[in-house]
Scaffold this motif. Structure first.
Motif, PDB file in Angstrom:
ATOM      1  N   PHE A 159       0.844  -1.191   0.000  1.00 17.82           N
ATOM      2  CA  PHE A 159       0.000   0.000   0.000  1.00 17.82           C
ATOM      3  C   PHE A 159       0.884   1.247   0.000  1.00 17.82           C
ATOM      4  O   PHE A 159       1.976   1.248   0.567  1.00 17.82           O
ATOM      5  CB  PHE A 159      -0.998   0.018   1.163  1.00 17.82           C
ATOM      6  CG  PHE A 159      -0.411   0.095   2.551  1.00 17.82           C
ATOM      7  CD1 PHE A 159      -0.325   1.295   3.238  1.00 17.82           C
ATOM      8  CD2 PHE A 159       0.039  -1.051   3.199  1.00 17.82           C
ATOM      9  CE1 PHE A 159       0.193   1.374   4.529  1.00 17.82           C
ATOM     10  CE2 PHE A 159       0.565  -0.996   4.495  1.00 17.82           C
ATOM     11  CZ  PHE A 159       0.641   0.218   5.151  1.00 17.82           C
ATOM     12  N   ILE A 160       0.414   2.273  -0.677  1.00 19.71           N
ATOM     13  CA  ILE A 160       1.177   3.513  -0.795  1.00 19.71           C
ATOM     14  C   ILE A 160       0.309   4.686  -0.355  1.00 19.71           C
ATOM     15  O   ILE A 160      -0.863   4.771  -0.703  1.00 19.71           O
ATOM     16  CB  ILE A 160       1.694   3.753  -2.225  1.00 19.71           C
ATOM     17  CG1 ILE A 160       0.560   3.676  -3.251  1.00 19.71           C
ATOM     18  CG2 ILE A 160       2.819   2.788  -2.573  1.00 19.71           C
ATOM     19  CD1 ILE A 160       0.970   4.079  -4.661  1.00 19.71           C
ATOM     20  N   THR A 161       0.923   5.570   0.426  1.00 21.01           N
ATOM     21  CA  THR A 161       0.249   6.814   0.787  1.00 21.01           C
ATOM     22  C   THR A 161       0.470   7.839  -0.314  1.00 21.01           C
ATOM     23  O   THR A 161       1.615   8.177  -0.640  1.00 21.01           O
ATOM     24  CB  THR A 161       0.778   7.356   2.122  1.00 21.01           C
ATOM     25  OG1 THR A 161       0.416   6.450   3.175  1.00 21.01           O
ATOM     26  CG2 THR A 161       0.193   8.728   2.427  1.00 21.01           C
ATOM     27  N   ILE A 162      -0.610   8.298  -0.886  1.00 21.06           N
ATOM     28  CA  ILE A 162      -0.572   9.305  -1.946  1.00 21.06           C
ATOM     29  C   ILE A 162      -1.510  10.446  -1.555  1.00 21.06           C
ATOM     30  O   ILE A 162      -2.703  10.227  -1.303  1.00 21.06           O
ATOM     31  CB  ILE A 162      -1.023   8.728  -3.304  1.00 21.06           C
ATOM     32  CG1 ILE A 162      -0.113   7.571  -3.745  1.00 21.06           C
ATOM     33  CG2 ILE A 162      -1.072   9.826  -4.365  1.00 21.06           C
ATOM     34  CD1 ILE A 162       1.281   7.996  -4.194  1.00 21.06           C
ATOM     35  N   HIS A 163      -0.981  11.658  -1.500  1.00 24.24           N
ATOM     36  CA  HIS A 163      -1.782  12.817  -1.084  1.00 24.24           C
ATOM     37  C   HIS A 163      -2.476  13.449  -2.295  1.00 24.24           C
ATOM     38  O   HIS A 163      -2.254  14.605  -2.642  1.00 24.24           O
ATOM     39  CB  HIS A 163      -0.885  13.835  -0.369  1.00 24.24           C
ATOM     40  CG  HIS A 163      -0.253  13.277   0.873  1.00 24.24           C
ATOM     41  ND1 HIS A 163       0.999  12.699   0.866  1.00 24.24           N
ATOM     42  CD2 HIS A 163      -0.711  13.188   2.142  1.00 24.24           C
ATOM     43  CE1 HIS A 163       1.289  12.286   2.096  1.00 24.24           C
ATOM     44  NE2 HIS A 163       0.267  12.572   2.880  1.00 24.24           N
ATOM     45  N   ALA A 164      -3.338  12.648  -2.912  1.00 26.08           N
ATOM     46  CA  ALA A 164      -4.004  13.099  -4.137  1.00 26.08           C
ATOM     47  C   ALA A 164      -5.110  14.107  -3.866  1.00 26.08           C
ATOM     48  O   ALA A 164      -5.556  14.804  -4.778  1.00 26.08           O
ATOM     49  CB  ALA A 164      -4.568  11.891  -4.888  1.00 26.08           C
ATOM     50  N   GLY A 165      -5.569  14.195  -2.623  1.00 31.19           N
ATOM     51  CA  GLY A 165      -6.651  15.119  -2.305  1.00 31.19           C
ATOM     52  C   GLY A 165      -6.208  16.556  -2.107  1.00 31.19           C
ATOM     53  O   GLY A 165      -7.039  17.460  -1.984  1.00 31.19           O
ATOM     54  N   VAL A 184       1.203  19.695   8.426  1.00 18.37           N
ATOM     55  CA  VAL A 184       2.214  18.936   9.175  1.00 18.37           C
ATOM     56  C   VAL A 184       2.556  17.608   8.512  1.00 18.37           C
ATOM     57  O   VAL A 184       3.510  16.940   8.909  1.00 18.37           O
ATOM     58  CB  VAL A 184       1.765  18.678  10.626  1.00 18.37           C
ATOM     59  CG1 VAL A 184       1.581  19.998  11.361  1.00 18.37           C
ATOM     60  CG2 VAL A 184       0.490  17.847  10.673  1.00 18.37           C
ATOM     61  N   SER A 185       1.786  17.204   7.520  1.00 16.27           N
ATOM     62  CA  SER A 185       2.116  16.005   6.764  1.00 16.27           C
ATOM     63  C   SER A 185       3.388  16.266   5.961  1.00 16.27           C
ATOM     64  O   SER A 185       3.464  17.232   5.195  1.00 16.27           O
ATOM     65  CB  SER A 185       0.967  15.671   5.802  1.00 16.27           C
ATOM     66  OG  SER A 185       1.408  14.839   4.761  1.00 16.27           O
ATOM     67  N   ARG A 186       4.392  15.404   6.155  1.00 12.13           N
ATOM     68  CA  ARG A 186       5.659  15.612   5.441  1.00 12.13           C
ATOM     69  C   ARG A 186       5.446  15.506   3.932  1.00 12.13           C
ATOM     70  O   ARG A 186       5.868  16.370   3.161  1.00 12.13           O
ATOM     71  CB  ARG A 186       6.686  14.583   5.918  1.00 12.13           C
ATOM     72  CG  ARG A 186       8.067  14.732   5.277  1.00 12.13           C
ATOM     73  CD  ARG A 186       9.120  13.965   6.055  1.00 12.13           C
ATOM     74  NE  ARG A 186       8.748  12.560   6.252  1.00 12.13           N
ATOM     75  CZ  ARG A 186       9.419  11.724   7.041  1.00 12.13           C
ATOM     76  NH1 ARG A 186      10.469  12.145   7.722  1.00 12.13           N
ATOM     77  NH2 ARG A 186       9.035  10.458   7.170  1.00 12.13           N
ATOM     78  N   GLY A 187       4.764  14.433   3.490  1.00  9.44           N
ATOM     79  CA  GLY A 187       4.497  14.289   2.061  1.00  9.44           C
ATOM     80  C   GLY A 187       3.594  15.385   1.545  1.00  9.44           C
ATOM     81  O   GLY A 187       3.790  15.903   0.434  1.00  9.44           O
ATOM     82  N   GLY A 188       2.607  15.758   2.351  1.00 12.60           N
ATOM     83  CA  GLY A 188       1.698  16.829   1.947  1.00 12.60           C
ATOM     84  C   GLY A 188       2.397  18.160   1.808  1.00 12.60           C
ATOM     85  O   GLY A 188       2.138  18.916   0.860  1.00 12.60           O
ATOM     86  N   ASP A 226      -3.962  12.169   4.058  1.00 13.02           N
ATOM     87  CA  ASP A 226      -4.609  13.401   4.526  1.00 13.02           C
ATOM     88  C   ASP A 226      -3.539  14.464   4.750  1.00 13.02           C
ATOM     89  O   ASP A 226      -3.072  14.676   5.857  1.00 13.02           O
ATOM     90  CB  ASP A 226      -5.423  13.142   5.787  1.00 13.02           C
ATOM     91  CG  ASP A 226      -4.607  12.465   6.881  1.00 13.02           C
ATOM     92  OD1 ASP A 226      -3.623  11.798   6.539  1.00 13.02           O
ATOM     93  OD2 ASP A 226      -4.943  12.603   8.060  1.00 13.02           O
ATOM     94  N   ALA A 227      -3.172  15.130   3.665  1.00 12.06           N
ATOM     95  CA  ALA A 227      -2.165  16.192   3.750  1.00 12.06           C
ATOM     96  C   ALA A 227      -2.577  17.255   4.753  1.00 12.06           C
ATOM     97  O   ALA A 227      -1.733  17.854   5.423  1.00 12.06           O
ATOM     98  CB  ALA A 227      -1.948  16.815   2.377  1.00 12.06           C
ATOM     99  N   CYS A 228      -3.874  17.480   4.885  1.00 13.65           N
ATOM    100  CA  CYS A 228      -4.377  18.531   5.763  1.00 13.65           C
ATOM    101  C   CYS A 228      -4.832  17.998   7.116  1.00 13.65           C
ATOM    102  O   CYS A 228      -5.674  18.612   7.788  1.00 13.65           O
ATOM    103  CB  CYS A 228      -5.523  19.282   5.079  1.00 13.65           C
ATOM    104  SG  CYS A 228      -5.000  20.155   3.595  1.00 13.65           S
ATOM    105  N   ARG A 229      -4.288  16.861   7.526  1.00 15.51           N
ATOM    106  CA  ARG A 229      -4.631  16.384   8.864  1.00 15.51           C
ATOM    107  C   ARG A 229      -4.170  17.417   9.890  1.00 15.51           C
ATOM    108  O   ARG A 229      -3.147  18.082   9.701  1.00 15.51           O
ATOM    109  CB  ARG A 229      -3.990  15.031   9.147  1.00 15.51           C
ATOM    110  CG  ARG A 229      -2.474  15.061   9.309  1.00 15.51           C
ATOM    111  CD  ARG A 229      -1.965  13.704   9.779  1.00 15.51           C
ATOM    112  NE  ARG A 229      -0.535  13.705   9.981  1.00 15.51           N
ATOM    113  CZ  ARG A 229       0.360  13.308   9.085  1.00 15.51           C
ATOM    114  NH1 ARG A 229      -0.039  12.904   7.899  1.00 15.51           N
ATOM    115  NH2 ARG A 229       1.651  13.329   9.371  1.00 15.51           N
ATOM    116  N   PRO A 230      -4.905  17.584  10.978  1.00 16.83           N
ATOM    117  CA  PRO A 230      -4.512  18.581  11.977  1.00 16.83           C
ATOM    118  C   PRO A 230      -3.251  18.166  12.724  1.00 16.83           C
ATOM    119  O   PRO A 230      -3.123  17.024  13.155  1.00 16.83           O
ATOM    120  CB  PRO A 230      -5.720  18.631  12.915  1.00 16.83           C
ATOM    121  CG  PRO A 230      -6.396  17.303  12.737  1.00 16.83           C
ATOM    122  CD  PRO A 230      -6.163  16.911  11.307  1.00 16.83           C
TER     123      PRO A 230
END
Length: 433
Positions: A159-165, A184-188, A226-230
């Protein structure tokens, strides 16, 4: 009959080897499991190239699973130390490992983990892009981003985390609604920076079909990040977070159209009273797709103890509908975790997951606790140790403080309530003095 992914097989009425294994583990009828996979409510992350995998299911009606993050960084770049963490995480029965290596050429580390890991493996290809392409972030091309994803699929990542949103509309919501801790998401944050530096749309959103083609090819499960996670309590459930979640729901349906399995990632930092509502929102907006949460951490003031703040939130989240917990260690916000930090994080989240499974009525969950309680009533110490989540620590504590009466412990001695009741009900001499 041929199939491309676990979801494709499920929709064609095919019971795969992986489905049979998961159904047996979960004490679930395999036909019921197949239906849930066909609906997108359960995923079995199982890349066709991950030959050592012992598959697990994530989603509705299944045991809550936990993930262990590890991987090298520029400041802590010992592959052997990280591989030792992998070995210990597997011994401790973690169901998933994410290799979050973000320094240099990560292929060697990733391939070694895949070869040895029976647990499902996740990655964040965005972390690998700079090292893989050997250039500055702003200079990486769209094709190069997808080359990295292709490579991870080819290597066997499940599985891969992709910040497509995080599209330009979501990015505008971040800028229009200033946050205390921003993204705060590094990838985001890396994707946000690439978009700003190049004045372009997020390539994983703009060319989402291209991403789906790669995932279908290897049966990679997309973990929609979730690039925009709190990153703080103050930023929880704000417009940027909710806007992105709505977009993730739209992307979920597009993935299902191509039989690509999907998980949704969630918060983050969040006050205890907001967690249940956020779980409901995800399940509603993302059509029942499995939910993968980091914590949530329920307070921001406990550095060094964030495995506890996160396990509290994780228990509430999982009991309210989350399916997959990303562990947090005591070192969160402070350093790369040590082996001991990792162990503490795993134990904390195994407790959180199990407590939630009891609340959800998962088959076999409370029976484990009942067996432990019976062993306590019987003063059967060996059985207690065998049933303990951390048998090693339980044995160590008892060995370090030995009682006069071997049936008891040094807390109560012969005044032990279990001993008293056992003897009285068996018509035995109490002999407390």
């Amino acid at each position: 009959m041929n199939y491309t992914t676990q979801m494709d097989a499920a929709r064609k009425g095919i019971i795969t080897r992986e489905m049979n294994i998961v159904a047996e583990k979960e004490k679930m009828e395999v036909e019921k499991l197949r239906e849930l996979i066909a609906e997108g409510k359960v995923v079995i992350p199982a890349n066709k190239n991950h030959k050592s995998l012992d598959p697990e299911g994530i989603g509705e009606g299944l045991r809550t699973k936990i993930n262990v993050n590890l991987g090298i960084s520029k400041d802590c770049c010992s592959i052997e130390k990280e591989l030792e963490k992998v070995r210990v995480a597997l011994e401790m029965k973690a169901e998933a490992i994410m290799d979050l290596s973000n320094y240099g050429k990560t292929e060697n580390m990733r391939k070694r983990v895949i070869d040895m890991s029976t647990a499902m493996l996740g990655t964040v290809p965005m972390y690998d892009a700079i090292g893989f392409c050997d250039k500055e972030l702003k200079d990486i091309t769209v094709d190069e981003f997808f080359d990295v994803v292709e490579k991870h699929g080819e290597d066997g990542v499940d599985f891969i985390t992709i910040h497509a949103g995080l599209n330009r509309e979501t990015a505008r919501a971040v800028k229009d609604n200033p946050r205390l801790t921003q993204i705060v998401s590094r990838g985001g944050s890396l994707l946000f920076a690439w978009m700003e530096l190049n004045n372009r749309e997020n390539p994983f959103y703009e060319y989402y079909d291209r991403l789906l083609d790669i995932c279908e090819k290897y049966d990679i499960t997309i973990s929609l990040g979730d690039a925009c996670r709190p990153g703080s309590l103050k930023d929880a459930t704000d417009p940027a977070q909710i806007k992105e979640l709505i977009t993730l729901g739209e992307l979920t349906k597009k993935a299902w159209e191509k039989n690509v399995q999907v998980m949704i990632e969630g918060p983050g930092h969040m006050a205890l009273n907001e967690i249940k509502a956020n779980m409901l929102l995800e399940k509603k907006l993302c059509h029942g797709a499995p939910f993968y949460v980091l914590g949530p951490l329920v307070t921001d003031v406990a550095p060094g103890y964030d495995h506890i703040t996160a396990a509290i939130g994780g228990t509430v989240a999982a009991s309210s509908g989350a399916d997959f917990l990303c562990y947090v260690t005591p070192a969160e916000h402070l350093r790369l975790p040590s082996l001991e930090d990792m162990k503490e994080g795993i134990v904390a989240f195994k407790i959180a997951a199990h407590a939630a499974d009891i609340a959800k009525g998962i088959k076999g969950a409370v029976e484990w606790d009942n067996a432990m309680s019976k062993a306590r009533a019987d003063l059967d110490w060996e059985t207690m140790f065998d049933l303990a989540i951390d048998s090693e620590k339980a044995r160590k504590y008892r060995t370090e403080s030995s009682p006069e009466d071997p049936e008891t412990c040094t807390m109560c001695g012969k005044m032990c309530s279990m001993r008293t009741m056992k003897k009285i009900l068996n018509n035995e001499d109490l002999n407390i003095k």
